[in-house]
Design a protein around this motif. Structure first.
Motif, PDB file in Angstrom:
ATOM      1  N   ASN A 157       0.785  -1.240   0.000  1.00  0.00           N
ATOM      2  CA  ASN A 157       0.000   0.000   0.000  1.00  0.00           C
ATOM      3  C   ASN A 157       0.819   1.294   0.000  1.00  0.00           C
ATOM      4  O   ASN A 157       0.290   2.359   0.307  1.00  0.00           O
ATOM      5  N   VAL A 158       2.096   1.223  -0.364  1.00  0.00           N
ATOM      6  CA  VAL A 158       2.914   2.447  -0.389  1.00  0.00           C
ATOM      7  C   VAL A 158       2.510   3.298  -1.602  1.00  0.00           C
ATOM      8  O   VAL A 158       2.105   4.460  -1.461  1.00  0.00           O
ATOM      9  N   LYS A 159       2.580   2.667  -2.763  1.00  0.00           N
ATOM     10  CA  LYS A 159       2.212   3.372  -3.994  1.00  0.00           C
ATOM     11  C   LYS A 159       0.755   3.859  -3.910  1.00  0.00           C
ATOM     12  O   LYS A 159       0.440   5.005  -4.250  1.00  0.00           O
ATOM     13  N   GLN A 160      -0.130   2.965  -3.406  1.00  0.00           N
ATOM     14  CA  GLN A 160      -1.564   3.295  -3.326  1.00  0.00           C
ATOM     15  C   GLN A 160      -1.790   4.519  -2.443  1.00  0.00           C
ATOM     16  O   GLN A 160      -2.659   5.345  -2.704  1.00  0.00           O
ATOM     17  N   THR A 161      -1.010   4.626  -1.360  1.00  0.00           N
ATOM     18  CA  THR A 161      -1.168   5.769  -0.441  1.00  0.00           C
ATOM     19  C   THR A 161      -0.828   7.084  -1.157  1.00  0.00           C
ATOM     20  O   THR A 161      -1.592   8.047  -1.101  1.00  0.00           O
ATOM     21  N   PHE A 162       0.315   7.094  -1.837  1.00  0.00           N
ATOM     22  CA  PHE A 162       0.700   8.332  -2.536  1.00  0.00           C
ATOM     23  C   PHE A 162      -0.310   8.655  -3.642  1.00  0.00           C
ATOM     24  O   PHE A 162      -0.684   9.818  -3.827  1.00  0.00           O
ATOM     25  N   GLU A 163      -0.751   7.621  -4.357  1.00  0.00           N
ATOM     26  CA  GLU A 163      -1.699   7.874  -5.451  1.00  0.00           C
ATOM     27  C   GLU A 163      -3.030   8.413  -4.921  1.00  0.00           C
ATOM     28  O   GLU A 163      -3.603   9.338  -5.478  1.00  0.00           O
ATOM     29  N   ARG A 164      -3.496   7.832  -3.827  1.00  0.00           N
ATOM     30  CA  ARG A 164      -4.776   8.292  -3.254  1.00  0.00           C
ATOM     31  C   ARG A 164      -4.646   9.733  -2.758  1.00  0.00           C
ATOM     32  O   ARG A 164      -5.554  10.541  -2.926  1.00  0.00           O
ATOM     33  N   LEU A 165      -3.503  10.046  -2.143  1.00  0.00           N
ATOM     34  CA  LEU A 165      -3.322  11.410  -1.650  1.00  0.00           C
ATOM     35  C   LEU A 165      -3.362  12.404  -2.812  1.00  0.00           C
ATOM     36  O   LEU A 165      -4.034  13.441  -2.732  1.00  0.00           O
ATOM     37  N   VAL A 166      -2.672  12.059  -3.895  1.00  0.00           N
ATOM     38  CA  VAL A 166      -2.680  12.950  -5.065  1.00  0.00           C
ATOM     39  C   VAL A 166      -4.107  13.090  -5.605  1.00  0.00           C
ATOM     40  O   VAL A 166      -4.560  14.193  -5.920  1.00  0.00           O
ATOM     41  N   ASP A 167      -4.830  11.971  -5.657  1.00  0.00           N
ATOM     42  CA  ASP A 167      -6.204  12.018  -6.181  1.00  0.00           C
ATOM     43  C   ASP A 167      -7.084  12.940  -5.336  1.00  0.00           C
ATOM     44  O   ASP A 167      -7.822  13.762  -5.872  1.00  0.00           O
ATOM     45  N   ILE A 168      -6.986  12.820  -3.999  1.00  0.00           N
ATOM     46  CA  ILE A 168      -7.886  13.661  -3.193  1.00  0.00           C
ATOM     47  C   ILE A 168      -7.449  15.128  -3.217  1.00  0.00           C
ATOM     48  O   ILE A 168      -8.280  16.021  -3.144  1.00  0.00           O
ATOM     49  N   ILE A 169      -6.149  15.372  -3.395  1.00  0.00           N
ATOM     50  CA  ILE A 169      -5.698  16.766  -3.529  1.00  0.00           C
ATOM     51  C   ILE A 169      -6.274  17.345  -4.835  1.00  0.00           C
ATOM     52  O   ILE A 169      -6.811  18.456  -4.856  1.00  0.00           O
ATOM     53  N   CYS A 170      -6.171  16.556  -5.916  1.00  0.00           N
ATOM     54  CA  CYS A 170      -6.679  17.041  -7.208  1.00  0.00           C
ATOM     55  C   CYS A 170      -8.192  17.249  -7.165  1.00  0.00           C
ATOM     56  O   CYS A 170      -8.704  18.241  -7.688  1.00  0.00           O
ATOM     57  N   GLU A 171      -8.907  16.295  -6.504  1.00  0.00           N
ATOM     58  CA  GLU A 171     -10.370  16.448  -6.383  1.00  0.00           C
ATOM     59  C   GLU A 171     -10.705  17.746  -5.657  1.00  0.00           C
ATOM     60  O   GLU A 171     -11.574  18.505  -6.051  1.00  0.00           O
ATOM     61  N   LYS A 172      -9.987  17.994  -4.567  1.00  0.00           N
ATOM     62  CA  LYS A 172     -10.250  19.192  -3.761  1.00  0.00           C
ATOM     63  C   LYS A 172      -9.969  20.454  -4.568  1.00  0.00           C
ATOM     64  O   LYS A 172     -10.718  21.432  -4.515  1.00  0.00           O
ATOM     65  N   MET A 173      -8.867  20.403  -5.338  1.00  0.00           N
ATOM     66  CA  MET A 173      -8.516  21.581  -6.135  1.00  0.00           C
ATOM     67  C   MET A 173      -9.571  21.859  -7.185  1.00  0.00           C
ATOM     68  O   MET A 173      -9.956  23.013  -7.396  1.00  0.00           O
ATOM     69  N   SER A 174     -10.069  20.794  -7.858  1.00  0.00           N
ATOM     70  CA  SER A 174     -11.060  21.083  -8.897  1.00  0.00           C
ATOM     71  C   SER A 174     -12.376  21.527  -8.286  1.00  0.00           C
ATOM     72  O   SER A 174     -13.051  22.398  -8.833  1.00  0.00           O
ATOM     73  N   GLU A 175     -12.727  20.955  -7.116  1.00  0.00           N
ATOM     74  CA  GLU A 175     -13.942  21.430  -6.412  1.00  0.00           C
ATOM     75  C   GLU A 175     -13.821  22.915  -6.086  1.00  0.00           C
ATOM     76  O   GLU A 175     -14.730  23.702  -6.307  1.00  0.00           O
ATOM     77  N   SER A 176     -12.645  23.307  -5.570  1.00  0.00           N
ATOM     78  CA  SER A 176     -12.446  24.703  -5.169  1.00  0.00           C
ATOM     79  C   SER A 176     -12.504  25.626  -6.368  1.00  0.00           C
ATOM     80  O   SER A 176     -13.042  26.718  -6.306  1.00  0.00           O
TER      81      SER A 176
END
Ligand code: GTP
Length: 206
Positions: A157-176
């Protein structure tokens, strides 16, 4: 994109960052897990590249020292971070008990829209587990974070953790951006995608 790896000493933050399943790490010598323990002094910086939706994303990651004596240095970097990986060790109750306190530090010193993942590391050490996965999940729910169990040693779950973090950052940015949130578009700007690592915010002493 600027992110932070964060929590108590010896929970495995540096090992987690050095794990590089795709061998794409900028520093090719550092992808192997080493059982040697060298505590981080103050703060360290690494660049990691990940790929999402055919896009290459360069993460600038601050690896913070878990030791209390470096707290003033490390919190100075929080404001430049778009996301945090808040880590405890599933074999160490004390590191789990400290999560609430670290979460408060993050909420106090970081940008309001910063995203946080809670990670219970060392899940390869099942025989020595003292923090049940359910407790980690419940705490993450309570704090409003997503939760992963991981192992820097066994590359779980190392790669998955970094990928998920990037995904939620991007989601938040597009929402904003969609809602023209002033945190992104106006005066109260958060961290931006940049080529250079964000420097810690300097408060004026006068
Ligand atoms: P500080 O720099 O002091 O804040 O520590 P840290 O959180 O960066 O911990 P570090 O990565 O240096 O790891 C501490 C010790 O735990 C080392 O001996 C690592 O080999 C070991 N370790 C780290 N991750 C894992 C893991 O997933 N499983 C196991 N079994 N050991 C791990």
């Amino acid at each position: 994109m600027c992110t932070e790896l964060h929590l108590d000493s010896s929970v495995g933050k540096t090992s987690f960052l050095f794990q590089d399943p795709d061998h794409r790490h900028a520093d090719k010598t550092s992808f192997l897990f080493t059982p040697a323990f060298v505590s981080t002094v103050g703060i360290d910086f690494k660049v990691k590249t990940i790929y999402r939706n055919d896009k290459r994303i360069k993460l600038q990651i601050w690896d913070t020292a878990g030791q209390e004596r470096y707290r003033t240095i490390t919190t100075a970097y929080y404001r430049g971070a778009m996301g945090f990986i808040l880590m405890y060790d599933i074999t160490n109750e004390e590191s789990f008990n400290a999560v609430q306190d670290w979460s408060t530090q993050i909420k106090t010193y970081s940008w309001d829209n910063a995203q946080v993942l809670l990670v219970g590391n060392k899940c390869d050490m099942e025989d020595e587990r003292v923090v049940a996965g359910e407790r980690g999940r419940q705490l993450a729910d309570h704090l409003g974070f997503e939760y992963f169990e991981a192992s820097a040693k066994d590359n779980i779950n190392v790669k998955q953790t970094f990928e998920r973090l990037v995904d939620i950052i991007c989601e938040k940015m597009s929402e904003s951006l969609d809602s023209a949130d002033p945190a992104i578009t106006g005066a109260k700007q958060g961290p931006q995608l940049t080529e250079q690592p964000a420097a810690p915010h300097q408060d004026c002493a006068c």
